[in-house]
Design an enzyme around this catalytic site. Structure first.
Site, PDB file in Angstrom:
ATOM      1  N   GLY A  41      37.877  41.310  17.796  1.00 36.71           N
ATOM      2  CA  GLY A  41      37.903  39.915  17.344  1.00 36.71           C
ATOM      3  C   GLY A  41      38.385  38.931  18.400  1.00 36.71           C
ATOM      4  CB  CYS A  42      38.230  38.849  22.090  1.00 31.99           C
ATOM      5  SG  CYS A  42      39.190  40.320  22.385  1.00 31.99           S
ATOM      6  CD  GLU A  43      40.847  34.747  18.964  1.00 22.50           C
ATOM      7  OE1 GLU A  43      41.133  35.499  19.927  1.00 22.50           O
ATOM      8  OE2 GLU A  43      41.243  34.967  17.801  1.00 22.50           O
ATOM      9  CG  ASP A  58      26.326  54.163  39.771  1.00 26.26           C
ATOM     10  OD1 ASP A  58      27.441  54.734  39.794  1.00 26.26           O
ATOM     11  OD2 ASP A  58      26.180  52.952  39.979  1.00 26.26           O
ATOM     12  N   GLY A  59      26.896  57.104  41.165  1.00 27.75           N
ATOM     13  CA  GLY A  59      27.212  57.723  42.460  1.00 27.75           C
ATOM     14  C   GLY A  59      26.909  59.215  42.423  1.00 27.75           C
ATOM     15  CG  ASP A 119      32.292  51.797  34.300  1.00 21.46           C
ATOM     16  OD1 ASP A 119      33.374  51.523  33.750  1.00 21.46           O
ATOM     17  OD2 ASP A 119      32.192  52.084  35.509  1.00 21.46           O
ATOM     18  NE  ARG A 174      35.899  55.978  42.056  1.00 21.56           N
ATOM     19  CZ  ARG A 174      35.131  55.852  40.967  1.00 21.56           C
ATOM     20  NH1 ARG A 174      33.854  56.147  41.026  1.00 21.56           N
ATOM     21  NH2 ARG A 174      35.664  55.448  39.824  1.00 21.56           N
ATOM     22  CB  THR A 203      30.700  56.466  33.782  1.00 26.34           C
ATOM     23  OG1 THR A 203      31.398  55.213  33.941  1.00 26.34           O
ATOM     24  CG2 THR A 203      29.241  56.139  33.481  1.00 26.34           C
ATOM     25  NE  ARG A 219      54.172  33.928  25.394  1.00 26.30           N
ATOM     26  CZ  ARG A 219      55.069  34.840  25.713  1.00 26.30           C
ATOM     27  NH1 ARG A 219      54.779  36.117  25.644  1.00 26.30           N
ATOM     28  NH2 ARG A 219      56.263  34.474  26.128  1.00 26.30           N
ATOM     29  N   GLY A 271      34.755  48.359  33.679  1.00 25.72           N
ATOM     30  CA  GLY A 271      33.306  48.300  33.480  1.00 25.72           C
ATOM     31  C   GLY A 271      32.568  48.095  34.789  1.00 25.72           C
ATOM     32  CG  HIS A 294      43.059  53.803  36.533  1.00 21.57           C
ATOM     33  ND1 HIS A 294      43.418  52.717  37.297  1.00 21.57           N
ATOM     34  CD2 HIS A 294      41.979  54.358  37.125  1.00 21.57           C
ATOM     35  CE1 HIS A 294      42.594  52.623  38.330  1.00 21.57           C
ATOM     36  NE2 HIS A 294      41.719  53.609  38.249  1.00 21.57           N
ATOM     37  CB  ILE A 295      45.656  52.823  29.869  1.00 20.59           C
ATOM     38  CG1 ILE A 295      47.087  53.065  30.360  1.00 20.59           C
ATOM     39  CG2 ILE A 295      45.551  52.936  28.359  1.00 20.59           C
ATOM     40  CD1 ILE A 295      48.091  52.135  29.815  1.00 20.59           C
TER      41      ILE A 295
HETATM   42  O1  F6P Z   1      33.628  54.010  36.855  1.00 19.32           O
HETATM   43  C1  F6P Z   1      34.736  54.050  36.038  1.00 19.32           C
HETATM   44  C2  F6P Z   1      35.780  53.107  36.519  1.00 19.32           C
HETATM   45  O2  F6P Z   1      36.930  53.273  35.730  1.00 19.32           O
HETATM   46  C3  F6P Z   1      35.372  51.632  36.557  1.00 19.32           C
HETATM   47  O3  F6P Z   1      35.443  51.013  35.318  1.00 19.32           O
HETATM   48  C4  F6P Z   1      36.343  51.070  37.558  1.00 19.32           C
HETATM   49  O4  F6P Z   1      35.837  49.923  38.192  1.00 19.32           O
HETATM   50  C5  F6P Z   1      36.496  52.202  38.542  1.00 19.32           C
HETATM   51  O5  F6P Z   1      36.115  53.390  37.861  1.00 19.32           O
HETATM   52  C6  F6P Z   1      37.863  52.379  39.116  1.00 19.32           C
HETATM   53  O6  F6P Z   1      37.796  53.370  40.072  1.00 19.32           O
HETATM   54  P1  F6P Z   1      39.069  54.081  40.707  1.00 19.32           P
HETATM   55  O7  F6P Z   1      39.688  54.950  39.660  1.00 19.32           O
HETATM   56  O8  F6P Z   1      38.496  54.862  41.827  1.00 19.32           O
HETATM   57  O9  F6P Z   1      39.989  53.004  41.113  1.00 19.32           O
END
Ligand code: F6P
Length: 321
Positions: free
Chosen positions: A186-188, A104-105, A128, A73, A126, A163, A171, A250-251
């Site tokens: 299947g999240c509640e 978008d960036g 997202d 970035r 991406t 639990r 996202g 980040h996984i």
């Molecule tokens: O745009 C992808 C994304 O993983 C987003 O979901 C998240 O908000 C962002 O990048 C995290 O960015 P960085 O890896 O720079 O922390």
């Protein structure tokens, strides 16, 4: 006539970026166009770090996650003097046009370069899925698989301990990842930026569900909505049910691209080179109803919204507790 193009990946990496570069290189070489790979996104344009790409450079990349070109970035790219230096590097290298792969960036950078005379094409990639002008971005479906796999695992331990689990999903400000992953998992309870969120209302819903007999539950929530660890404490205190929060992190961005992302990457890569050959510039690629299309990058930039594009919201009402 286009004789040499540059290609870069920018912003958050996404599975399928490598497959996109591969498709671009194959298509370009088949059209007698040379390709330079720019290292680390727009920073590489500024620093003039570029490598020639041949078929051998990309042939084994279709199934590799991340981006072998590197990404970053680079917010300074908005500065005119930075763009000017990048432009000089591009001209010195005799690059006729650029393909920019990212979100978008990355589109903003591509439009700036187009405005100062460097023809660019954008390809949406991406996890997202938040880029206008396309139903899907490259990387989205792989991230969904990763997230759903994690939700499945989380359910094993959540149900064993009876639990409540909260899972925070990436996202940025778009709920597409959270929504489809939590439907498939299947999240509640589902909380996404496109809906009004109030912890008190969520608590009421959880309490109602416990009264109806729910013993364990998973709450999926998009990042940046609240502090999930504080939310876990709040729910535990008010329901007397043990509650834990998991931030997936980040996984979600890694892993072998799934078939859909590989095919999408391949289709979009071919289309991008073909657009350049036909003399287009300042365009971004999309897939709408399974058809590859293009729009002006400016169109995509003007339609950037913080909300989920798809008409999927009705699923929440029907499929959650
Ligand atoms: O745009 C992808 C994304 O993983 C987003 O979901 C998240 O908000 C962002 O990048 C995290 O960015 P960085 O890896 O720079 O922390």
């Amino acid at each position: 006539m286009i004789k040499k193009i540059g290609v870069l990946t920018s912003g958050g990496d996404a599975p399928g970026m490598n497959a996109t570069v591969r498709s671009i290189v194959y298509t370009a070489l088949n059209n007698n166009i040379e390709v330079l790979g720019i290292k680390n996104g727009f920073l590489g344009l500024y620093n003039d770090t570029m490598i020639p790409l041949y078929q051998e450079s990309v042939t084994s990349l279709i199934n590799k996650g991340g981006t072998f070109l590197g990404s970053c970035r680079f917010s300074k790219f908005k500065l005119k003097e930075v763009q000017k230096k990048a432009k000089n590097n591009i001209l010195n290298r005799k690059i006729d046009a650029l393909i920019v792969i990212g979100g978008d960036g990355s589109y903003i950078g591509a439009q700036c370069l187009t405005d100062i005379g460097i023809p660019c094409i954008g390809i949406p990639s991406t996890i997202d899925n938040d880029v206008p002008g396309t139903d899907y971005t490259i990387g989205y479906f792989t991230a969904l698989e990763t997230i759903v796999g994690s939700i499945d695992k989380l359910r094993d331990t959540t149900s064993s301990h009876q639990r409540i689990s909260i899972i925070e999903i990436m996202g940025r400000y778009c709920g597409d990842l959270t929504l489809l992953a939590s439907i498939a998992g299947g999240c509640e309870f589902i909380i996404i930026p496109e809906m009004i969120y109030k912890k008190e209302l969520l608590l009421l819903e959880i309490q109602k569900s416990i009264k109806k007999g729910t013993k364990h539950a998973i709450i999926a929530i998009t990042e940046h909505i609240c502090d999930v660890h504080k939310l876990a404490k709040y729910i535990q205190q008010n329901t007397n049910q043990e509650t834990r929060a998991t931030v997936l992190g980040h996984i979600q961005r890694g892993g072998i691209p799934v078939v859909y992302d590989r095919i999408l990457a391949s289709r979009m890569g071919i289309y991008a080179v073909q657009l350049l050959v036909k003399g287009h510039q300042g365009k971004c690629i999309g897939i709408i109803n399974n058809k590859i299309i293009h729009n002006d990058i400016n169109y995509a930039l003007q339609h950037m919204t913080k909300s989920c594009k798809k008409n999927w919201l009705h699923m929440i009402k029907n499929l959650t507790n």
